[in-house]
Design a protein around this motif. Structure first.
Motif, PDB file in Angstrom:
ATOM      1  N   PRO A 167      -7.042   0.947   2.288  1.00 51.40           N
ATOM      2  CA  PRO A 167      -7.140   2.275   2.822  1.00 51.40           C
ATOM      3  C   PRO A 167      -8.411   3.144   1.373  1.00 51.40           C
ATOM      4  CG  PRO A 167      -5.022   1.474   3.383  1.00 51.40           C
ATOM      5  CD  PRO A 167      -5.686   1.043   2.789  1.00 51.40           C
ATOM      6  N   VAL A 168      -8.996   3.646   1.552  1.00 49.14           N
ATOM      7  CA  VAL A 168      -9.957   4.822   0.621  1.00 49.14           C
ATOM      8  C   VAL A 168      -8.908   5.328  -0.361  1.00 49.14           C
ATOM      9  CG1 VAL A 168     -11.386   6.412   0.535  1.00 49.14           C
ATOM     10  CG2 VAL A 168     -11.421   5.139   2.254  1.00 49.14           C
ATOM     11  N   ASN A 169      -8.059   6.134   0.437  1.00 50.04           N
ATOM     12  CA  ASN A 169      -7.027   6.719  -1.378  1.00 50.04           C
ATOM     13  C   ASN A 169      -6.241   5.840  -1.669  1.00 50.04           C
ATOM     14  OD1 ASN A 169      -5.530   5.513   1.119  1.00 50.04           O
ATOM     15  ND2 ASN A 169      -3.791   6.806  -0.023  1.00 50.04           N
ATOM     16  N   GLY A 209     -17.426   0.867  -4.161  1.00 47.62           N
ATOM     17  CA  GLY A 209     -17.086   2.076  -5.282  1.00 47.62           C
ATOM     18  C   GLY A 209     -16.565   1.842  -6.307  1.00 47.62           C
ATOM     19  N   GLY A 210     -17.026   1.134  -7.400  1.00 47.45           N
ATOM     20  CA  GLY A 210     -17.204   1.090  -8.166  1.00 47.45           C
ATOM     21  C   GLY A 210     -16.054  -0.341  -8.947  1.00 47.45           C
ATOM     22  N   GLU A 248      -8.975   4.809  -4.588  1.00 44.46           N
ATOM     23  CA  GLU A 248      -9.486   5.620  -5.490  1.00 44.46           C
ATOM     24  C   GLU A 248      -8.504   5.666  -5.980  1.00 44.46           C
ATOM     25  OE1 GLU A 248      -9.179   9.348  -2.953  1.00 44.46           O
ATOM     26  OE2 GLU A 248     -11.913   8.944  -2.020  1.00 44.46           O
ATOM     27  N   ASN A 249      -7.179   5.347  -5.809  1.00 41.47           N
ATOM     28  CA  ASN A 249      -6.100   5.327  -7.736  1.00 41.47           C
ATOM     29  C   ASN A 249      -6.272   4.117  -8.009  1.00 41.47           C
ATOM     30  OD1 ASN A 249      -4.738   7.991  -6.335  1.00 41.47           O
ATOM     31  ND2 ASN A 249      -3.707   6.700  -4.733  1.00 41.47           N
ATOM     32  N   LEU A 250      -7.368   2.776  -7.661  1.00 42.30           N
ATOM     33  CA  LEU A 250      -6.778   1.683  -8.559  1.00 42.30           C
ATOM     34  C   LEU A 250      -8.056   2.748  -9.705  1.00 42.30           C
ATOM     35  CD1 LEU A 250      -6.724  -0.699  -9.287  1.00 42.30           C
ATOM     36  CD2 LEU A 250      -8.611  -1.668  -7.893  1.00 42.30           C
ATOM     37  N   PHE A 260       0.744  -1.255  -0.260  1.00 36.61           N
ATOM     38  CA  PHE A 260      -0.381  -0.202   0.378  1.00 36.61           C
ATOM     39  C   PHE A 260       0.746   1.174   0.473  1.00 36.61           C
ATOM     40  CE2 PHE A 260      -3.380  -2.551   1.807  1.00 36.61           C
ATOM     41  CZ  PHE A 260      -4.227  -3.013   1.045  1.00 36.61           C
ATOM     42  N   PRO A 261       2.076   1.469   0.760  1.00 37.24           N
ATOM     43  CA  PRO A 261       2.785   2.689   0.514  1.00 37.24           C
ATOM     44  C   PRO A 261       3.250   3.116  -0.515  1.00 37.24           C
ATOM     45  CG  PRO A 261       3.033   1.209   2.746  1.00 37.24           C
ATOM     46  CD  PRO A 261       2.397   0.052   1.548  1.00 37.24           C
ATOM     47  N   LYS A 262       3.532   2.625  -1.149  1.00 41.89           N
ATOM     48  CA  LYS A 262       3.770   2.157  -2.977  1.00 41.89           C
ATOM     49  C   LYS A 262       2.748   2.562  -3.882  1.00 41.89           C
ATOM     50  CE  LYS A 262       7.410  -1.352  -2.203  1.00 41.89           C
ATOM     51  NZ  LYS A 262       8.395  -2.654  -2.236  1.00 41.89           N
TER      52      LYS A 262
END
Length: 201
Positions: free
Chosen positions: A95-97, A128-129, A100-102, A58-60
């Motif tokens: 995480p939500v962020n 979330g689609g 959202e980036n996917l 996740f951090p990457k």
């Protein structure tokens, strides 16, 4: 679960190469490659998996758009599928962020049963689609329309399976068994059931 158990499970995941951030797609997005066949399924502690993703993956991915390449080739339910509740638990822990980036999920070699499973449960399991970002890719040639070929390592067994599909395309749709015992035998004469033996994951 002890710290030693977490370290052991994380090391197993790392060595198996289940998850790897590698390459870009044609839109310049980083790719998280997930090889379903390498996933140890029910033998892996779900909490350990979530901790591994939180610390190593996740951090990457949190700062820019990315895509997932999920390789479903040769997945067996008894070996690689952790269960619906486990999948939902892992998804809810993202995480939500990161969600959202996917922007895209390339699903390679899905098979009929995987398609039916996702069509039935996908919209319920993944919010979330995410279901709308799913792209089925039945052949490697089609994958290269989306992904930069020279930047992604694809295991040899994926190429082997892709070659089998070229010669026996009915395997894609569950109309012919992909069990090795019936290779080379006409489908109409085979005593094996006329459906795909590959299970969902």
């Amino acid at each position: 679960m002890s710290c030693d158990s977490f370290q052991l499970d994380s090391e197993v995941i790392r060595k198996l190469g289940v998850f790897k951030i590698q390459g870009r797609d044609k839109r310049g997005r980083s790719i998280l490659r997930v090889v379903g066949k390498f996933f140890p399924g029910r033998m892996l502690n779900v909490d350990a998996l979530k901790k591994y993703l939180e610390s190593e993956i996740f951090p990457k991915l949190e700062k820019k758009p990315f895509a997932v390449l999920y390789v479903h080739t040769d997945v067996e339910r008894s070996e690689n599928f952790p269960g619906i509740s486990a999948l939902r638990s892992v998804y809810d822990a993202i995480p939500v962020n990161i969600r959202e980036n996917l922007e895209a999920v390339y699903f390679l070699h899905p098979g009929l049963q995987a398609r039916l499973f996702l069509a039935t449960f996908g919209r319920l399991m993944f919010s979330g689609g995410l279901y709308g970002k799913l792209r089925y890719v039945s052949r490697l040639d089609y994958l290269w329309d989306h992904v930069r070929r020279t930047e992604i390592d694809v295991p040899d067994f994926v190429y082997d399976h892709d070659e089998d599909l070229e010669y026996r395309p009915m395997m894609d749709y569950g109309l012919e068994s992909d069990h090795p015992r019936v290779y080379g035998v006409p489908a109409v004469d085979s005593p094996a059931p006329m459906y795909s033996m590959r299970c969902i994951s």
